[in-house]
Scaffold this active site. Sequence first.
Site, PDB file in Angstrom:
ATOM      1  N   GLU A 170       0.668  -1.187  -0.095  1.00  0.00           N
ATOM      2  CA  GLU A 170       0.138  -0.133  -0.135  1.00  0.00           C
ATOM      3  C   GLU A 170       0.943   1.392   0.108  1.00  0.00           C
ATOM      4  O   GLU A 170       0.888   2.115   0.970  1.00  0.00           O
ATOM      5  CB  GLU A 170      -1.041  -0.038   1.410  1.00  0.00           C
ATOM      6  CG  GLU A 170      -1.953  -1.175   1.070  1.00  0.00           C
ATOM      7  CD  GLU A 170      -2.731  -1.217   2.530  1.00  0.00           C
ATOM      8  OE1 GLU A 170      -2.903  -0.088   3.114  1.00  0.00           O
ATOM      9  OE2 GLU A 170      -3.644  -2.163   2.537  1.00  0.00           O
ATOM     10  N   GLU A 362      -5.143  -8.824   1.538  1.00  0.00           N
ATOM     11  CA  GLU A 362      -5.786  -8.280   2.804  1.00  0.00           C
ATOM     12  C   GLU A 362      -7.353  -8.178   2.548  1.00  0.00           C
ATOM     13  O   GLU A 362      -7.508  -7.628   1.548  1.00  0.00           O
ATOM     14  CB  GLU A 362      -5.207  -6.971   3.221  1.00  0.00           C
ATOM     15  CG  GLU A 362      -3.741  -6.823   4.008  1.00  0.00           C
ATOM     16  CD  GLU A 362      -3.378  -5.468   4.267  1.00  0.00           C
ATOM     17  OE1 GLU A 362      -4.378  -4.993   4.782  1.00  0.00           O
ATOM     18  OE2 GLU A 362      -2.178  -5.627   4.312  1.00  0.00           O
TER      19      GLU A 362
HETATM   20  O1  IFM Z   1      -3.728  -2.803   9.431  1.00  0.00           O
HETATM   21  C1  IFM Z   1      -3.683  -2.455   8.252  1.00  0.00           C
HETATM   22  C2  IFM Z   1      -2.606  -2.814   7.551  1.00  0.00           C
HETATM   23  O2  IFM Z   1      -1.401  -2.390   8.082  1.00  0.00           O
HETATM   24  C3  IFM Z   1      -2.529  -2.286   5.849  1.00  0.00           C
HETATM   25  N1  IFM Z   1      -4.014  -2.326   5.396  1.00  0.00           N
HETATM   26  C4  IFM Z   1      -5.061  -2.002   5.994  1.00  0.00           C
HETATM   27  C5  IFM Z   1      -5.230  -2.469   7.381  1.00  0.00           C
HETATM   28  C6  IFM Z   1      -6.255  -2.200   8.132  1.00  0.00           C
HETATM   29  O3  IFM Z   1      -6.306  -0.709   8.535  1.00  0.00           O
END
Ligand code: IFM
Length: 463
Positions: A170, A362
Site C-alpha cells: 500500500e 488483505e
Molecule cells: O492494518 C492495516 C494494514 O497494515 C494495511 N492495510 C489496512 C489494514 C487495516 O487498516
Amino acid sequence: MKKITLPSQSALNHANFTFGVATSSYQIEGDRAGRETCIWDTFCNQPDTIKDGSNGDIACDHIHRWQEDVELISELGVDAYRFSIAWGRVIKANGDINRSGLNFYIKLVDALSERGIQSHVTLYHWDLPQYLEDQGGWLNRETAYRFADYAAVIADALGSKVASIATLNEPFCSAYLGYEAGIHAPGPQADAGSRRKQGRQAAHHLLLAHGLALQALRQHFAQSNAPQLGVVLNFSPCHPLNSSPEDLDAAEFAHQYHNLWYLQPMLTGHYPSVYERLPVEDRPQIEPGDMALINQSLDFLGVNYYTRTVFRANQQHGFKDVPATGEGLTTMGWEVYAKGLTEILLSLDSEFDNLPPIFITENGIATADVCDNNEVNDAMRVDYFQSHLLAVHDAIQQGVDIRGYFAWSLMDNFEWAEGYTQRFGIVYVDYSTQRRTLKNSAKALQQLLLARQSRHHAVEDIC
Ligand code: IFM
C-alpha cells in the site's frame, strides 16, 4: 456457531487456490531493542499522533512468541502466511547486515515450511528506518536505491524458500497518509500548501523503489528457482455521491488518484491521465528513464480490499470523500460492502490487458470484540468473510484470475494511528498477558480450511 461455506464447485476449493492469514512487522513484532528505530517509533513519540498514545514497542511480542504463533497459524489449516520484514531489523544504520535480525526471519520461514505453510513476504510495510528518514526518507531519491540493496539482501537470505516477495504494501498509504494528509508516519514535512507536492514526490520515489527492487530481484533469481515477484496495493471502488456530472467527475478523479496512481505506472509506464490535471507545482520531479524502470513485469498483484468510498465534487481538490453513515459500520467507521470487491476486481481486469494474476492479500474487518470465558463471538466478522469470499468467487466466475485470499489479520495488533483501539484479528490478543484466543471467525475459517485440506488429501490418496 456460524459457519463459512463455499459453493461446492468453487475455484476457492481447489488445491491450487491459496488460503492464508496476514500480518506486518511493526504491527506485531515488538522487540524494539532488536532493531533500528523506524519512522513509526518517532511518530508515536510525538503528541496526539496515536489515538491511545501507544506504540509498537511490544505490540504482540511476536519476536519472542513466534514459535507459539507458528503453531497457531498451522492449527488454522491455512496454506500460507503473509508477513513483512522490518528493514531496520535486517540492515543496520552503518549499512551492515544485522545477522540476528535476519536469522529471525530465516528461522520463521523454515518453521513454516516444516509445517507445509508457504511464506509470502512483503519487503516494506511502512516501517522505514529512521536513519533513512533523517536523510529525507521517501522525499530523497536515494532511498529508492537503498531499498533495492535491501531487497537483494533478502533475496540472498530467503531466496527460493519463500513462495512470493512483494516489494511494497500500500504505497498509497505511505505517500498519501504519511506526507499529504500527514496522519501516518513520518507526518507533515511541510506547510499544507506543499504537502500535495511532497505526497506525489514520495509516491514517485516509492514507485522507483519498487522498479529498482524488482530489477534487483529478477537479476538475483536469473539462474535459480524464483519466488513469485509482485506488489501489494490497496483498492476501493470510488462511487459518486449522486449522478451530477461534477460528482461523477470527482469519483473518476478519485479512482485515478487512489486506485490507479501506482498500478498504471507499474503496468504501462505512465501515470493516469489526471496527472495532467494536477497543478504543475504539485507534480513530482521525474528523471529521464524513471517510468521505464517503474514498468517492470509483475508475476502477481496483491489486492487489499476493505470497503468502497463515496466522493463528491470539491472546488479546491477536485474530490472529497463522504464518510459512511448509518447502521452496520465497522469500528473503523467503514461500510461493509462486499460487492465492491467483485466490482474493483472486474474493473481492474477490464482496464489492463496485462493485469497479472491476483492474490487478495488483505481483507478483514475491525469489530468491538470482547473475550468472555475464552470465547469471542465475532459474528459480524464471520459474515464479512462469508460475503467477501463469495465476492471473490463471483469475480473468478466472471473471468478474473485470482489465485489466493489472505485474511487480515492473523491476530489483533497495532492499528497505526488508531493504536490498539481496533481489533482486526481472527485471533484475540489480550495485551496485558499476550494470551491468544481463537475468535469464532478463526474457528469458522479453520473448519472450512481443515475440511478442504482433508478433501485434498483424500484426492491425493486416490491418485
Ligand atoms: O492494518 C492495516 C494494514 O497494515 C494495511 N492495510 C489496512 C489494514 C487495516 O487498516
